[in-house]
Design an enzyme around this catalytic site. Sequence first.
Site, PDB file in Angstrom:
ATOM      1  N   HIS A  69      -2.690  14.489 -15.097  1.00 25.29           N
ATOM      2  CA  HIS A  69      -1.977  14.945 -16.291  1.00 25.29           C
ATOM      3  C   HIS A  69      -2.952  15.095 -17.465  1.00 25.29           C
ATOM      4  O   HIS A  69      -2.887  16.066 -18.224  1.00 25.29           O
ATOM      5  CB  HIS A  69      -0.862  13.959 -16.644  1.00 25.29           C
ATOM      6  CG  HIS A  69      -0.289  14.136 -18.017  1.00 25.29           C
ATOM      7  ND1 HIS A  69       0.396  15.271 -18.405  1.00 25.29           N
ATOM      8  CD2 HIS A  69      -0.315  13.331 -19.107  1.00 25.29           C
ATOM      9  CE1 HIS A  69       0.769  15.150 -19.668  1.00 25.29           C
ATOM     10  NE2 HIS A  69       0.349  13.984 -20.124  1.00 25.29           N
ATOM     11  N   HIS A  93      -5.244  11.127 -24.670  1.00 28.09           N
ATOM     12  CA  HIS A  93      -4.043  11.080 -25.513  1.00 28.09           C
ATOM     13  C   HIS A  93      -2.999  10.037 -25.122  1.00 28.09           C
ATOM     14  O   HIS A  93      -2.194   9.634 -25.944  1.00 28.09           O
ATOM     15  CB  HIS A  93      -3.391  12.473 -25.596  1.00 28.09           C
ATOM     16  CG  HIS A  93      -2.608  12.850 -24.366  1.00 28.09           C
ATOM     17  ND1 HIS A  93      -3.178  13.440 -23.279  1.00 28.09           N
ATOM     18  CD2 HIS A  93      -1.302  12.701 -24.069  1.00 28.09           C
ATOM     19  CE1 HIS A  93      -2.258  13.656 -22.358  1.00 28.09           C
ATOM     20  NE2 HIS A  93      -1.097  13.209 -22.808  1.00 28.09           N
ATOM     21  N   GLU A  97      -0.717   4.678 -26.200  1.00 32.31           N
ATOM     22  CA  GLU A  97       0.703   4.463 -25.941  1.00 32.31           C
ATOM     23  C   GLU A  97       0.902   3.551 -24.737  1.00 32.31           C
ATOM     24  O   GLU A  97       1.769   2.690 -24.732  1.00 32.31           O
ATOM     25  CB  GLU A  97       1.396   5.810 -25.694  1.00 32.31           C
ATOM     26  CG  GLU A  97       2.911   5.688 -25.741  1.00 32.31           C
ATOM     27  CD  GLU A  97       3.614   6.865 -25.083  1.00 32.31           C
ATOM     28  OE1 GLU A  97       2.930   7.729 -24.506  1.00 32.31           O
ATOM     29  OE2 GLU A  97       4.848   6.905 -25.140  1.00 32.31           O
ATOM     30  N   ASP A  98       0.085   3.729 -23.721  1.00 32.47           N
ATOM     31  CA  ASP A  98       0.197   2.913 -22.511  1.00 32.47           C
ATOM     32  C   ASP A  98      -0.431   1.539 -22.665  1.00 32.47           C
ATOM     33  O   ASP A  98      -0.390   0.740 -21.736  1.00 32.47           O
ATOM     34  CB  ASP A  98      -0.512   3.616 -21.336  1.00 32.47           C
ATOM     35  CG  ASP A  98       0.286   4.810 -20.836  1.00 32.47           C
ATOM     36  OD1 ASP A  98       1.319   5.108 -21.442  1.00 32.47           O
ATOM     37  OD2 ASP A  98      -0.141   5.427 -19.843  1.00 32.47           O
ATOM     38  N   ASP A 159       0.222  18.635 -24.128  1.00 33.47           N
ATOM     39  CA  ASP A 159       0.792  17.518 -23.374  1.00 33.47           C
ATOM     40  C   ASP A 159       2.196  17.884 -22.892  1.00 33.47           C
ATOM     41  O   ASP A 159       2.540  17.758 -21.722  1.00 33.47           O
ATOM     42  CB  ASP A 159       0.812  16.299 -24.318  1.00 33.47           C
ATOM     43  CG  ASP A 159       1.535  15.110 -23.738  1.00 33.47           C
ATOM     44  OD1 ASP A 159       1.396  14.860 -22.531  1.00 33.47           O
ATOM     45  OD2 ASP A 159       2.234  14.414 -24.513  1.00 33.47           O
ATOM     46  N   ASP A 279      16.733  46.045 -23.788  1.00 32.97           N
ATOM     47  CA  ASP A 279      15.334  45.665 -23.911  1.00 32.97           C
ATOM     48  C   ASP A 279      14.965  44.506 -22.988  1.00 32.97           C
ATOM     49  O   ASP A 279      14.490  43.478 -23.405  1.00 32.97           O
ATOM     50  CB  ASP A 279      14.956  45.348 -25.358  1.00 32.97           C
ATOM     51  CG  ASP A 279      16.029  44.536 -26.051  1.00 32.97           C
ATOM     52  OD1 ASP A 279      16.987  44.134 -25.363  1.00 32.97           O
ATOM     53  OD2 ASP A 279      15.898  44.291 -27.250  1.00 32.97           O
TER      54      ASP A 279
HETATM   55 MN    MN Z   1       0.858  12.842 -21.922  1.00 33.97          MN
END
Ligand code: MN
Length: 754
Positions: A69, A93, A97-98, A159, A279
Amino acid sequence: MNDTKVMDSIKAKYDSYMELIQNLFQEVINSIRSYDRSSDLSMIFKSFYFAEERHRYQFRKSGDPFIIHCLETAKILASWRLDLTTVACGFLHDLVEDGRASSEELEKLFGKDIASIVDGVTKIKKMHFSRIANQAENLRKMIIAVSKDLRVILVRLADRLHNMRTLQYLEVESQISNANETLELYAQIAHRLGMSKVSSELSELSLKYVDPQAYEEISRLVENEIRERGKYIDELYEGIKEILKSCNIKAVVNSRRKDIYSIYQKMKKREIQFENIYDLFAFRVIVGSPEEDEEYNPENGEYDISKDYKELESDKFVSDCYVVLGAIHSKWTPIPGRIKDYIAMPKSNGYRSLHTTVIGPLGKPVEIQIRTYKMHKRAEEGIAAHWRYKTEGLAPTDSWQFSWLRRILEDIQEFEDPKQLIESVRTDLFADEVYVFTPKGDVKVLPKGSTPIDFAYSIHTEIGDQCVGAKVNDISVPLKYELKNGDRVEILTRPGAHPSRDWIKYVKTSRAKSKIRQWIRQQERAESIKVGQELLKSELHARQLSGKVLLKSDELLEVAKKLNLLSVEDLFAHIGYGKITAKHIVNLLAPETAEKEERTAEHERSKKQQPSGGIRVGGIDHPFVRFAKCCRPIPGDDVVGFVTRGRGVTIHLSNCKEISGETERILKAEWDTKQDELYPVQIAIESDDKKGMLAELASVIANNGINISNVNVKTNNQQAKSFFTLEVSNLEQLQKVMKSLSNIKGVRRVVRRP
Ligand code: MN
């Protein structure tokens, strides 16, 4: 299996992905090298190895190692040709958070920029977005407001894009909530940033989960339609080619189906059938050839648009667009109202192009878009095209980029001098608003400087009234706390608690102000009624009338009506406020006792020590007048009357701090100095602490013909501070004695004390 065996199998599984991981990393490197041939990539290697190590043996729901990821996110960022810092953030990134790395660690290893971008991404991810549809606009603004660096948003978009591409592995519930959030939030942000490719991919992927039937149906119909119209499309294609040849303009022609989500929206909005949407696909004519453009760099296939703030002027193919438009219109009839000149009037996200819908060869309408290469690139990539990695020149935080964003967001067409504008997106874009969360994740927009009290009242009057404390991001804060973007605010209430008068001083919203005032007024009224009743009772008692009988009689209501009051309660409140005297009421109730009372009052007044007269309030002599202890006004002072809670009117200095901010309860007051009364006033004298000083001060005061009713002296380190309470008859007299006192040798300061 035992633990060792479990671990072994996890390791084996992870190792089987090693080749894929390495290949993906190589793809990221290749992608970077396609637009940046020379930079040192050690940052990219370092960040990848760090992320791989920290995410090792971690797997996603899809069964893939988590690092995949991260690699895919970085790959997307590299495909947008962003700077190395941003691509590195693609790897890193999810670490904070983890809990696999701390912000401090990232800063130490990779520097401030990376740490703060990852921080911003983490912050946005932590926000709980519920009931998105109602607050999408605020959320979008909020995300931008909390992103100190625009790259935060770009990383978050990459992300989310990869997460949406792999959404099938999640449970249905998360699929739907993610898809909704993407549709309302991230696709819209991408659209605002002019990143149309990303925006349409995000919304198509979302629709697949939000309304799978519609998605399937539309894509099937579109494919069928295109297949059926195959011949027609070929004919159109040839027709356009001919037109271009006839006017001798080089251009590329292609056709593409419109994205499914935009068709879906059109069907919903106009409530029309699929057959009537003409269209479904559009032709695109991209004029000019990049090779002829001096700003085109054949080395990397890139335009140098870092300098093209005035991109239109530097685009020499603009006039060709209009030539092609004219030629098309002379061959096929345009449909009125469908010609759009987004070159002269670009969309707020910077999109430029000419659009027209014409009746084509088979009598069917078709949309044709005409634009230059440069416009095309910009239309597909939006702000990312402006964020190109630059080996030299503009730093990514240069203000023109932010002003460009600002223009997008505020629909501003032109800037005279972008340099005069903001340094950073965050501080200026929504400078006068602050975006905060309720514990449930709803967004509240409040004026900047708002406090938890404003927040409480914005939720419910009762919550405001009963507010006793607040927590911001789980930490207790004072009620004066100034809310910041992204704060999650929780209000602590207690039944029976009530607002404080002080709150008025620090709330920002008019709603909170008026609710607090309303509460105070109600409270005062309740007290006034009580006080008014007591005053009336004692007045009746003084005249030997029966309170018990009269207070309940209809006569009292009659009196109230005579005075234009609606109820007996109103009457009490008026007495309590000091608007009517109890004496007056009793005179009306029992006129026969009036004269006697008059005499008694005369007697009372003559006995009084405290001054009570000598002043007119609102044009009348006021029996309830008192002189405020806080500021002790004396004749000559600038004064006002202040209607107290049930205690009539108090006279304050007009600049007294105790009544600052009050307006509705202030009455005009003026001195009526016919009466010769004495008023207490306190002065403080700072002087040397020397022998005989106090005696000298006292004798000067006495020589001015003034009584001293109290003295208090404090000494400290050869300094003396003396407090005198004097009885003066007016301001002039006071000023005179203060002047004489300050002329004494050793006296440094003489001040009147509030
Ligand atoms: Mn992520």
